[in-house]
Design a protein around this motif. Structure first.
Motif, PDB file in Angstrom:
ATOM      1  N   TRP A 106     -70.949  26.314  21.845  1.00 22.60           N
ATOM      2  CA  TRP A 106     -69.882  25.511  22.447  1.00 22.60           C
ATOM      3  C   TRP A 106     -70.412  24.366  23.306  1.00 22.60           C
ATOM      4  CZ3 TRP A 106     -66.033  26.801  19.753  1.00 22.60           C
ATOM      5  CH2 TRP A 106     -65.755  28.133  19.437  1.00 22.60           C
ATOM      6  N   ASN A 129     -63.822  26.924  29.686  1.00 25.35           N
ATOM      7  CA  ASN A 129     -62.812  27.640  28.903  1.00 25.35           C
ATOM      8  C   ASN A 129     -62.332  26.805  27.713  1.00 25.35           C
ATOM      9  OD1 ASN A 129     -62.994  29.778  30.608  1.00 25.35           O
ATOM     10  ND2 ASN A 129     -61.155  29.267  31.789  1.00 25.35           N
ATOM     11  N   PHE A 130     -62.272  25.492  27.921  1.00 27.29           N
ATOM     12  CA  PHE A 130     -61.857  24.615  26.825  1.00 27.29           C
ATOM     13  C   PHE A 130     -62.914  23.541  26.595  1.00 27.29           C
ATOM     14  CE2 PHE A 130     -57.991  26.336  28.671  1.00 27.29           C
ATOM     15  CZ  PHE A 130     -57.387  26.865  27.540  1.00 27.29           C
ATOM     16  N   ARG A 175     -59.639  20.411  20.414  1.00 21.04           N
ATOM     17  CA  ARG A 175     -59.775  21.189  21.634  1.00 21.04           C
ATOM     18  C   ARG A 175     -59.810  22.667  21.232  1.00 21.04           C
ATOM     19  NH1 ARG A 175     -58.827  20.351  27.051  1.00 21.04           N
ATOM     20  NH2 ARG A 175     -57.661  21.963  28.145  1.00 21.04           N
ATOM     21  N   ASP A 177     -60.456  26.845  22.543  1.00 21.23           N
ATOM     22  CA  ASP A 177     -60.567  27.828  23.636  1.00 21.23           C
ATOM     23  C   ASP A 177     -61.828  28.672  23.374  1.00 21.23           C
ATOM     24  OD1 ASP A 177     -60.398  30.036  25.348  1.00 21.23           O
ATOM     25  OD2 ASP A 177     -58.208  29.989  25.337  1.00 21.23           O
ATOM     26  N   THR A 178     -62.830  28.521  24.238  1.00 13.43           N
ATOM     27  CA  THR A 178     -64.114  29.200  23.964  1.00 13.43           C
ATOM     28  C   THR A 178     -64.023  30.710  24.158  1.00 13.43           C
ATOM     29  OG1 THR A 178     -64.847  28.897  26.255  1.00 13.43           O
ATOM     30  CG2 THR A 178     -65.439  27.173  24.685  1.00 13.43           C
ATOM     31  N   ARG A 179     -63.013  31.177  24.919  1.00 13.41           N
ATOM     32  CA  ARG A 179     -62.910  32.625  25.165  1.00 13.41           C
ATOM     33  C   ARG A 179     -62.455  33.364  23.925  1.00 13.41           C
ATOM     34  NH1 ARG A 179     -59.193  31.381  30.202  1.00 13.41           N
ATOM     35  NH2 ARG A 179     -58.503  29.966  28.570  1.00 13.41           N
ATOM     36  N   THR A 180     -61.622  32.667  23.096  1.00 16.02           N
ATOM     37  CA  THR A 180     -61.122  33.316  21.888  1.00 16.02           C
ATOM     38  C   THR A 180     -61.722  32.693  20.640  1.00 16.02           C
ATOM     39  OG1 THR A 180     -59.296  31.746  21.814  1.00 16.02           O
ATOM     40  CG2 THR A 180     -58.905  33.829  22.971  1.00 16.02           C
ATOM     41  N   GLU A 182     -60.609  29.953  19.364  1.00 22.17           N
ATOM     42  CA  GLU A 182     -59.487  29.454  18.563  1.00 22.17           C
ATOM     43  C   GLU A 182     -59.181  27.980  18.840  1.00 22.17           C
ATOM     44  OE1 GLU A 182     -56.322  32.184  19.421  1.00 22.17           O
ATOM     45  OE2 GLU A 182     -57.243  33.771  18.196  1.00 22.17           O
ATOM     46  N   TYR A 183     -58.766  27.337  17.776  1.00 22.34           N
ATOM     47  CA  TYR A 183     -58.276  25.954  17.845  1.00 22.34           C
ATOM     48  C   TYR A 183     -57.048  25.898  18.751  1.00 22.34           C
ATOM     49  CZ  TYR A 183     -55.591  21.914  16.081  1.00 22.34           C
ATOM     50  OH  TYR A 183     -54.850  20.762  15.957  1.00 22.34           O
ATOM     51  N   VAL A 184     -56.992  24.869  19.629  1.00 18.46           N
ATOM     52  CA  VAL A 184     -55.828  24.720  20.501  1.00 18.46           C
ATOM     53  C   VAL A 184     -54.987  23.529  20.049  1.00 18.46           C
ATOM     54  CG1 VAL A 184     -55.042  24.297  22.870  1.00 18.46           C
ATOM     55  CG2 VAL A 184     -57.072  25.713  22.464  1.00 18.46           C
TER      56      VAL A 184
END
Lengths: 190, 325
Positions: A106, A129-130, A175, A177-180, A182-184
């Motif tokens: 990331w 986080n993002f 963008r 979300d690095t925690r999941t 997933e694409y935001v």
């Protein structure tokens, strides 16, 4: 280093356990009616990331761990080490593969992340986080598709692979979300 | 503006508390058990090494240290020795440092003593009180009784009366408590506390009032030893859904034995470097005078409210837990 009594145990406290730095996740006070009180503690080993449970007698003390979190800028990778810098002081740190772990997928050069230091050595790296990253490879976009249902895999500039909606195309910045993982959304226009 | 003036319990929980107190008073009125009050501030405190107490400074003509009671037990026994007959009390008790999901350092206790009751008869009465109150919350409430030994053997395969360190250690390792050996060493009571609270308590059946009786004598506290088997004592605990609600004894009446237990606890305190305490000479004097044959039990009312209201944290049933007191 300070010692902490079980009375002081709370989420986020850093202690030494079995010679490894650990972070307390949760502390439950357990007491049989007329018996000895215990603290049942969930603990994350900060070197391995593993979560374990451990019981202490209430009132027992443990050694604190010299662990601090510092925001740093990711500079570059020299093939062996990942280099980071504290923006205020320009102090630099080099982290090895085990410290950067999965976070590296990331991190874009110049991005800020959080470095956890133990005895002033890099222990782990946490990305923001993002993050906003460009897509370097994905199947051609489909005009008119807006649902995003299902999606398709996309490779980002850092090497991470993320599922994105069908309308997103190579070269676009998204963008995540690095925690999941997933694409935001698409990144806002610059 | 800060919000911490507000109660942590919602109004329905406060109402439940009021109805519980009313139900208890009605229960004992029907059975002609007298309500009493004893001091919360006492000149001495229990010697139990597992109970930490609060101190208070009294500034009278002879300033002295007083203690907030950890339980009303001693004062109530003095009343029994004075001839009150069966009595009950609803009061606050204080235990220093006990804070957690099921613990607040100040809590409400219901304690009662039944003259002429043996332990089984008192367990019947505990069951009647609890089922009477709880059936409104648990339509299919069950009741189960088992001896400590049977129940321990059933869920662990090890004998709680026969201490065998390697066997205990092997069991602890098997259930994911490898630290147990270092924590407990060769301290039998400590092993039982650990295995009980970490493993066996979670295996109690749900929607069931569980009464576990005949505790090992290493955990006798103020209970009488069993005449037929000195390895067990006449003590029980009551649980619901794995939550411990109360502790009852067929009460020790022997002043000499009581004093010996106090002395042993005081010695243990000294060895452990705990705060020294004095024996309650007024309790010992009352026992020498003669405590009637009786059984007594204490029930934690905050926990009972937690179980009834399905609360996950004791703060949900307290108006003002210690953080907001």
């Amino acid at each position: 280093m300070a010692t902490y009594s079980t009375n002081e145990f709370k989420g986020g406290l850093k202690i030494m356990l079995d010679n490894d730095p650990c972070s307390i996740i949760e502390n439950e006070f357990v007491k049989p009616g007329k018996g000895q009180a215990f603290n049942r503690v969930r603990i994350r080993n900060l070197k391995t990331g593993r979560v374990i449970e451990r019981t202490f007698k209430s009132g027992d003390t443990v050694e604190g761990a010299d662990v601090v979190d510092i925001d740093m800028q990711y500079l570059y990778n020299d093939g062996e080490f990942w280099h980071f810098m504290v923006p205020d002081t320009f102090e630099q740190y080099q982290a090895d593969k085990s410290a950067v772990g999965d976070s590296i997928k990331w991190l874009k050069e110049q991005d800020l992340c959080t470095m956890t230091l133990w005895n002033d050595s890099p222990l782990s790296v946490t990305p923001p986080n993002f993050v906003e990253l460009a897509i370097t490879e994905t199947d051609p976009g489909l005009k008119g598709d807006t649902s995003g249902g299902g999606g398709k895999p996309a490779i980002l500039e850092t090497g991470a692979v993320v599922r994105v909606p069908l309308f997103v195309q190579i070269g676009e910045v998204i963008r995540v979300d690095t925690r999941t993982g997933e694409y935001v959304s698409r990144a806002k226009e610059q | 503006m800060t919000e911490d003036w507000q109660p942590t319990a919602d109004l329905s929980q406060l109402k439940s508390r009021a109805s519980l107190l009313a139900a208890i008073r009605q229960f004992f009125a029907q059975r002609e058990v007298m309500e009493v009050e004893t001091p919360l501030l006492c000149h001495t405190t229990g010697t139990d090494p597992n109970l930490a107490f609060f101190r208070a400074d009294y500034a009278g003509t002879t300033p002295q240290t007083l203690f907030l009671q950890t339980s009303p037990e001693f004062a109530m026994k003095r009343l029994l020795a004075a001839g009150t007959g069966s009595i009950y009390q609803i009061c606050k008790a204080f235990r220093n440092g006990e804070a957690g999901r099921y613990h607040n350092p100040e809590f409400t206790i219901l304690e009662w003593y039944r003259v002429g009751f043996d332990l089984q008869r008192l367990m019947d009465e505990v069951t009647a009180l609890l089922t009477g109150y709880l059936t409104a919350f648990f339509p299919e409430l069950l009741v189960e009784r088992a001896s400590y030994r049977d129940w321990f053997l059933r869920y662990s395969g090890i004998d709680p009366l026969d201490f065998n360190a390697p066997v205990y250690r092997a069991f602890a390792e098997q259930i994911g408590l490898p630290e147990a050996a270092e924590l407990c060493g060769d301290h039998h009571a400590l092993w039982l506390d650990l295995l009980f609270s970490h493993h066996l308590q979670n295996r109690l059946p749900v929607n069931t009032i569980c009464l576990i009786y005949d505790y090992p004598s290493v955990q006798s506290s103020l209970a009488r030893l069993h005449p037929a088997d000195p390895r067990i004592c006449q003590r029980f605990e009551v649980f619901i859904n794995g939550v411990e609600l109360g502790n009852g004894y067929y009460e020790l009446r022997d002043a000499v034995e009581q004093e010996a237990r106090f002395d042993a606890e005081i010695q243990f305190r000294t060895r452990q470097g705990l705060t020294p305490v004095c024996k309650d000479r007024r309790l010992l004097a009352a026992l020498s005078q003669g405590l009637p044959d009786c059984s007594g039990v204490a029930i934690g009312l905050d926990r009972l409210l937690m179980v009834a209201g399905q609360a996950q944290d004791i703060s949900q049933v307290l108006a003002f837990p210690i953080g907001r007191a």
